[in-house]
Design an enzyme around this catalytic site. Structure first.
Site, short mmCIF file in Angstrom:
data_model
loop_
_atom_site.label_atom_id
_atom_site.label_comp_id
_atom_site.label_asym_id
_atom_site.label_seq_id
_atom_site.Cartn_x
_atom_site.Cartn_y
_atom_site.Cartn_z
N THR A 170 29.26 -15.20 -18.09
CA THR A 170 28.61 -14.74 -16.58
C THR A 170 27.25 -13.99 -16.40
O THR A 170 26.55 -13.96 -15.68
CB THR A 170 29.47 -13.66 -16.24
OG1 THR A 170 29.90 -12.78 -17.43
CG2 THR A 170 30.86 -14.25 -15.67
N ALA A 213 29.78 -6.70 -14.23
CA ALA A 213 28.40 -6.45 -13.86
C ALA A 213 28.22 -5.04 -13.16
O ALA A 213 27.18 -4.32 -13.47
CB ALA A 213 28.04 -7.85 -12.99
N ILE A 257 21.68 -7.91 -6.36
CA ILE A 257 21.85 -8.92 -7.06
C ILE A 257 21.02 -8.51 -8.54
O ILE A 257 19.74 -8.12 -8.43
CB ILE A 257 21.22 -10.35 -6.84
CG1 ILE A 257 21.90 -10.72 -5.70
CG2 ILE A 257 21.11 -11.41 -7.70
CD1 ILE A 257 23.42 -11.02 -5.60
N GLN A 280 27.15 -18.42 -11.07
CA GLN A 280 28.57 -17.78 -10.48
C GLN A 280 29.01 -18.75 -9.40
O GLN A 280 30.10 -18.96 -9.29
CB GLN A 280 28.79 -16.31 -10.57
CG GLN A 280 28.44 -15.78 -11.99
CD GLN A 280 29.53 -16.27 -13.00
OE1 GLN A 280 30.98 -15.78 -12.49
NE2 GLN A 280 29.30 -16.83 -14.11
N GLY A 337 30.69 -7.08 -7.55
CA GLY A 337 31.11 -8.02 -8.57
C GLY A 337 30.84 -9.21 -7.53
O GLY A 337 31.30 -9.37 -6.55
N GLU A 389 34.07 -13.62 -8.88
CA GLU A 389 35.43 -14.31 -8.34
C GLU A 389 35.22 -14.72 -6.74
O GLU A 389 35.67 -15.74 -6.27
CB GLU A 389 36.52 -13.44 -8.50
CG GLU A 389 36.80 -13.36 -9.98
CD GLU A 389 37.92 -12.30 -10.27
OE1 GLU A 389 38.99 -12.75 -10.37
OE2 GLU A 389 37.57 -11.13 -9.96
MO1 MOS Z 1 39.23 -12.87 -13.55
S1 MOS Z 1 40.75 -14.07 -12.89
O1 MOS Z 1 39.73 -11.29 -13.28
O2 MOS Z 1 39.26 -12.90 -15.53
#
Ligand code: MOS
Length: 752
Positions: free
Chosen positions: A475, A517, A636, A645, A709, A712
């Site tokens: 990441t 992060a 950022i 990401q 973050g 995700e």
């Molecule tokens: Mo992530 S699914 O919280 O590694």
């Protein structure tokens, strides 16, 4: 703040060169002297009991040092189970470490062979004969809904059910209603790096220590679990993981094979590396559970929601309870007085599911954002207008104000960039034989903030060193930490070294839940200010210092040179301040988020996903031809790694929408496509040039640096945007993932 480097610049990964030239040491590359190899044997049945196991041929095979099974089980300390609902496996289940002859799922470890080479261990593992007393497994979620029950807690330690207002009344008063059920399959993480764990025991008696080189997203969680499992103090366990070749959630927590590596090393009195194959990985590190989700929506003629009810049924395992929080997205996504969510679990004879990128919101958004598209169609309303009509001014669940909620900005910026205004009625766009459609969906994702500690040192010679027990799973942690140090302290990037992934380093959160992060950046930032203060103090105290008597704000560091702001000729280098042989100057930076009760704002990452598809109506083939993701992730840290990401998560979403499905054989309970030839994931030809817009929102409430973050969030909503675009192209509503050609043809044929 000086120097040429800035926080946010899209600089290349600091460890990129060593990765592509092969000098980085991944866990599997670590080979302590005298190391032996362990290979696991997995059950071939999904339910029942081991009747007999013949290990004789394996034990006599060349190079074999030990065979471990329920016949000679390890004596492991049995800790009290932790409260249910944590985000990772904290207690390694007994059935996975030979504490029983019971079999709960196909792929359960039933034996481990230790030999002097991997080839000999593999060969001997194939010689083990197991006979089973087999009982009929239950592996089909949809066929087992009558056994669904209300779990204790769901992932993130949340309540399974919530209810507000009166959903039934809200549905009754609605002018338009939608009541639909959506289905998502079991999916697997597929990190490129396979799992391996290398265990080393040293010393004797009370001084005995265990070091585990593990592929883990969470060295500290792994250390805690190991200490409890072996009944030894945490300070005698060290877990190391400097680099990860992907994880996506499957490497959070400690898995049975890591415990078995330590058991094997103890048995043979040598370091042991436990190797997990690609096929074994399907049951060794968890998966995203299959879900069935029913959404009921009611709306007034102007689109205002009068009711939202989101009910989710999730697969869990027979021997553990882990339940994905798939419906929680509907607790906060839209303003609506009448709202309910429920989660039901179904125990199946499969490995325990776990978190996978955007757990909860990713499958949950497929259901609720598809249903919103269906509602927009029923209302004859533009899907973006419907979402804006129901934008929530404060968190509907907690009543707290948002730290920032630029959802409108994401939708509006995306609509303009994507050309949404030109979108015609459904099934009205063609490109030769292809039907063309455009779809949209909202992305929203909770992220976590956790205490983080960063040790920062100025070393003799002028090098700067940062250290914390956080992770870089690809990441960009190494990069943003070095970048913050270079930018804030004022030293050249090449002079900064970052150490991660070792329990000996100061504590930081796991690489899970989009935590790293936002948490570690703030601790790094704090360390920079503390270290510069300590450096200024040392500089003033130097004999004949050119900076003597200057206050902190009268000194700056530019490219590794200390100088008086008002008179830059009064200067000295950091190397001059600390010549070889002197003691380092050290500072410890901390970030501690407010506790849940002390929070004054509700914080989520927001985004909008825009998709254009081309569908071949005769063959049912869906191609994503354009994709735009617009995201707010606060400040950022690095434009390049942040964009990476987003692109990676959208590719994951394309896989989820169109290709990915782990298929379970209903009779045997085994996965039939447990390899990367038959489990389809997107390749370059499946992925268009993905457009990403990062809004770089100014969020002053979320944390000092304003970072949210982003690991995700960009996967959330992708599958719904694609399904909605398929509907716009064809008029066919796809409620089962993945959207494979046979399903498309089936739905088109039924005219649904
Ligand atoms: Mo992530 S699914 O919280 O590694």
């Amino acid at each position: 703040m000086t120097g040429t480097m800035r926080i946010g610049d899209g600089i290349a990964r600091v460890e990129g060169r060593s990765k592509v030239t092969g000098t980085v040491r991944y866990t599997g590359d670590i080979h302590p002297a005298g190391m032996a190899y362990a290979v696991g044997v997995q059950s071939t049945v999904a339910s029942g009991r081991i009747r007999a196991m013949d290990t004789g041929a394996a034990e006599r095979a060349p190079g074999v040092l030990s065979v471990i099974s329920h016949l000679n089980p390890p004596r492991l300390f049995k800790p009290d189970p932790m409260p249910r609902g944590g985000s990772s496996t904290i207690v390694v289940p007994a059935v996975e470490v030979f504490d029983t002859d019971e079999v709960r799922f196909a792929g359960q470890w039933v034996a481990v062979v230790v030999a002097d080479t991997p080839e000999r261990a593999n060969r001997a593992a194939a010689l083990i004969r197991v006979t089973y007393e087999e009982t009929r497994p239950s592996v089909d979620l949809r066929a087992s809904l009558d056994r669904a029950y209300r779990p204790g807690r769901i992932n993130g330690n949340r309540e399974p059910d919530t209810s507000r207002g009166d959903v039934e009344a809200g549905l009754r008063e609605a002018a338009v209603r939608v009541d639909r059920t959506y289905v998502t399959p079991t999916e697997h993480h597929h990190p490129m790096e396979l799992s391996a764990a290398t265990a080393v025991w040293e010393g004797e008696g009370a001084a005995r220590t265990l070091t585990l080189y593990d592929m883990t997203q969470a060295v500290l969680v792994a250390r805690g679990t190991l200490a409890r499992t072996f009944g030894i103090p945490e300070d005698r366990v060290r877990v190391v993981c400097e680099h990860l070749g992907g994880g996506f959630g499957g490497k959070v927590g400690l898995r049975a094979h890591s415990v078995l590596a330590a058991v094997a090393a103890d048995r043979v009195g040598r370091p042991v590396q436990f190797l997990v194959s690609r096929e074994q990985l399907f049951t060794a590190i968890g998966h995203r559970p299959a879900s069935v989700q029913r959404i009921r929506l009611g709306a007034a003629p102007d689109g205002r929601l009068t009711a939202i009810q989101h009910d989710a049924w999730l697969q869990t395992s027979v021997h553990e309870e882990w339940v994905e929080q798939s419906a929680t997205i509907s607790r906060m996504l839209y303003a609506c007085a009448n709202r309910g969510t429920t989660h039901k679990a179904v125990k199946l004879n499969l490995a325990t599911p776990t978190i996978m990128r955007g757990p909860g919101e990713t499958p949950g958004s497929f259901a609720v954002e598809s249903a919103m598209d269906e509602l927009a169609a029923e209302l004859g309303m533009d899907p973006i207008a419907l979402r804006l009509r129901n934008d929530a001014e404060s968190d509907p669940e907690t009543g707290l104000p948002w730290s920032s909620r630029p959802l409108r900005a994401c939708l509006e910026a995306g609509a303009a960039r994507f050309g949404w205004a030109q979108r015609p009625a459904p099934r009205a766009m063609r490109d030769g034989r292809w039907l063309v459609g455009m779809g949209v969906a909202v992305a929203v994702r909770a992220f976590n903030l956790s205490p983080a500690t960063v040790r920062m040192r100025l070393l003799p010679g002028g090098q700067v060193e940062l250290a914390t027990a956080a992770h870089d799973i690809g990441t960009g942690t190494y990069t943003f930490m070095a970048q913050i140090a270079a930018a804030v302290l004022g030293v050249p990037l090449a002079q900064v070294r970052v150490s991660l992934g070792d329990t000996r380093l100061p504590p930081s959160p796991p690489a899970g839940g989009s935590t790293t992060a936002a948490s570690v950046s703030n601790a790094t930032h704090d360390a920079c200010f503390k270290l510069s203060a300590a450096i200024f103090e040392a500089a003033r105290r130097m004999p004949a210092s050119p900076l003597a008597s200057l206050p902190d704000d009268g000194i700056e560091i530019v490219e590794g040179v200390l100088q008086a702001k008002a008179e830059p000729s009064r200067r000295m280098t950091l190397a001059g301040l600390l010549p070889a042989g002197s003691a380092p100057i050290e500072a410890v930076g901390r970030y501690v988020p407010p506790g849940r009760e002390a929070r004054t704002h509700s914080s989520y990452g927001f985004g909008a996903q825009f998709c254009e598809v081309r569908v071949d109506p005769d063959y049912g083939i869906v191609r994503v031809s354009r994709f735009l993701g617009v995201f707010d992730a606060g400040r950022i840290l690095n434009a390049s790694t942040a964009r990476s990401q987003c692109v990676g998560a959208i590719v994951g979403g394309i896989g989820m929408a169109l290709l990915e499905e782990t298929v379970t054989d209903r009779r045997s309970g085994r996965y039939v496509n447990a390899n990367l030839a038959d489990y389809l994931i997107p390749v370059n030809a499946d992925v268009p040039d993905i457009d990403v817009m990062l809004l770089d929102t100014d969020d002053r409430h979320v944390n000092p640096l304003g970072v949210k973050g982003i690991g995700e969030l960009p996967m959330v909503g992708v599958a719904a945007a694609i399904a909605n675009a398929v509907h716009h192209a064809t008029g066919a509503r796809m409620r089962d993932l993945p959207i494979v050609p046979e399903r498309v043809l089936d739905v088109i044929k039924r005219g649904a």
